[in-house]
Design a protein around this motif. Sequence first.
Motif, PDB file in Angstrom:
ATOM      1  N   UNK A   1       0.824  -1.202   0.000  1.00 26.37           N
ATOM      2  CA  UNK A   1       0.000   0.000   0.000  1.00 26.37           C
ATOM      3  C   UNK A   1       0.864   1.260   0.000  1.00 26.37           C
ATOM      4  N   UNK A   2       0.276   2.340  -0.511  1.00 29.14           N
ATOM      5  CA  UNK A   2       0.953   3.633  -0.522  1.00 29.14           C
ATOM      6  C   UNK A   2       0.907   4.304   0.843  1.00 29.14           C
ATOM      7  N   UNK A   3      -0.127   3.985   1.636  1.00 27.08           N
ATOM      8  CA  UNK A   3      -0.294   4.600   2.950  1.00 27.08           C
ATOM      9  C   UNK A   3      -0.853   3.561   3.920  1.00 27.08           C
ATOM     10  N   UNK A   4      -0.534   3.744   5.195  1.00 25.46           N
ATOM     11  CA  UNK A   4      -0.961   2.823   6.248  1.00 25.46           C
ATOM     12  C   UNK A   4      -1.748   3.600   7.286  1.00 25.46           C
ATOM     13  N   UNK A   5      -2.908   3.072   7.661  1.00 25.02           N
ATOM     14  CA  UNK A   5      -3.726   3.655   8.717  1.00 25.02           C
ATOM     15  C   UNK A   5      -3.706   2.660   9.870  1.00 25.02           C
ATOM     16  N   UNK A   6      -3.043   3.018  10.953  1.00 21.29           N
ATOM     17  CA  UNK A   6      -2.950   2.124  12.109  1.00 21.29           C
ATOM     18  C   UNK A   6      -4.103   2.428  13.056  1.00 21.29           C
ATOM     19  N   UNK A   7      -5.128   1.592  13.002  1.00 22.39           N
ATOM     20  CA  UNK A   7      -6.303   1.763  13.852  1.00 22.39           C
ATOM     21  C   UNK A   7      -6.405   0.622  14.861  1.00 22.39           C
ATOM     22  N   UNK A   8      -5.292  -0.037  15.134  1.00 18.85           N
ATOM     23  CA  UNK A   8      -5.302  -1.123  16.109  1.00 18.85           C
ATOM     24  C   UNK A   8      -5.655  -0.574  17.485  1.00 18.85           C
ATOM     25  N   UNK A   9      -6.509  -1.308  18.177  1.00 20.40           N
ATOM     26  CA  UNK A   9      -6.938  -0.896  19.504  1.00 20.40           C
ATOM     27  C   UNK A   9      -8.141   0.031  19.489  1.00 20.40           C
ATOM     28  N   UNK A  10      -8.564   0.476  18.314  1.00 21.63           N
ATOM     29  CA  UNK A  10      -9.721   1.372  18.200  1.00 21.63           C
ATOM     30  C   UNK A  10     -10.956   0.568  17.824  1.00 21.63           C
ATOM     31  N   UNK A  11     -12.089   0.967  18.381  1.00 22.79           N
ATOM     32  CA  UNK A  11     -13.350   0.277  18.108  1.00 22.79           C
ATOM     33  C   UNK A  11     -14.165   1.050  17.069  1.00 22.79           C
ATOM     34  N   UNK A  12     -15.114   0.349  16.475  1.00 23.23           N
ATOM     35  CA  UNK A  12     -16.031   0.922  15.502  1.00 23.23           C
ATOM     36  C   UNK A  12     -16.705   2.167  16.097  1.00 23.23           C
ATOM     37  N   UNK A  13     -16.763   3.242  15.357  1.00 22.58           N
ATOM     38  CA  UNK A  13     -16.490   3.433  13.936  1.00 22.58           C
ATOM     39  C   UNK A  13     -15.126   4.054  13.658  1.00 22.58           C
ATOM     40  N   UNK A  14     -14.244   4.116  14.664  1.00 15.97           N
ATOM     41  CA  UNK A  14     -12.986   4.850  14.505  1.00 15.97           C
ATOM     42  C   UNK A  14     -12.077   4.353  13.379  1.00 15.97           C
ATOM     43  N   UNK A  15     -11.949   3.037  13.106  1.00 16.36           N
ATOM     44  CA  UNK A  15     -11.101   2.641  11.971  1.00 16.36           C
ATOM     45  C   UNK A  15     -11.561   3.255  10.642  1.00 16.36           C
TER      46      UNK A  15
ATOM     47  N   UNK B   1      -7.760  -4.147  14.980  1.00 13.63           N
ATOM     48  CA  UNK B   1      -8.034  -5.284  15.844  1.00 13.63           C
ATOM     49  C   UNK B   1      -9.535  -5.436  16.071  1.00 13.63           C
ATOM     50  N   UNK B   2     -10.326  -4.496  15.578  1.00 15.90           N
ATOM     51  CA  UNK B   2     -11.775  -4.547  15.720  1.00 15.90           C
ATOM     52  C   UNK B   2     -12.351  -5.454  14.631  1.00 15.90           C
ATOM     53  N   UNK B   3     -13.026  -6.541  15.007  1.00 16.31           N
ATOM     54  CA  UNK B   3     -13.560  -7.456  13.999  1.00 16.31           C
ATOM     55  C   UNK B   3     -14.544  -6.793  13.035  1.00 16.31           C
ATOM     56  N   UNK B   4     -15.210  -5.736  13.453  1.00 15.51           N
ATOM     57  CA  UNK B   4     -16.163  -5.051  12.579  1.00 15.51           C
ATOM     58  C   UNK B   4     -15.474  -4.379  11.399  1.00 15.51           C
ATOM     59  N   UNK B   5     -14.216  -4.021  11.532  1.00 18.28           N
ATOM     60  CA  UNK B   5     -13.501  -3.307  10.464  1.00 18.28           C
ATOM     61  C   UNK B   5     -13.402  -4.138   9.199  1.00 18.28           C
TER      62      UNK B   5
END
Length: 81
Positions: free
Chosen positions: A2-16, A38-42
Amino acid sequence: MADALVDARGLRCPLPVIRLAAAAKGLPAGTELTVLSTDPAARLDVPAWCRMRGHEHVATVEHVAVPGDDVGGWAVTVRLR
């Protein structure tokens, strides 16, 4: 890769998805972004965001936690259109 990485580990829906939308803002078509979560909803929410916004869901890969090395979760890659 990927050209860019969004690290949303540890955040819950809807934050990712919110972090993905913020990172995508202003980027040109064809840019690939990978969301780590890490949120299964993502794994469902990110492809849904792609459909609603007209972007392409490229892949979803599950990462299994390795003791002392990784927290597990998913890497969801999108291509902006």
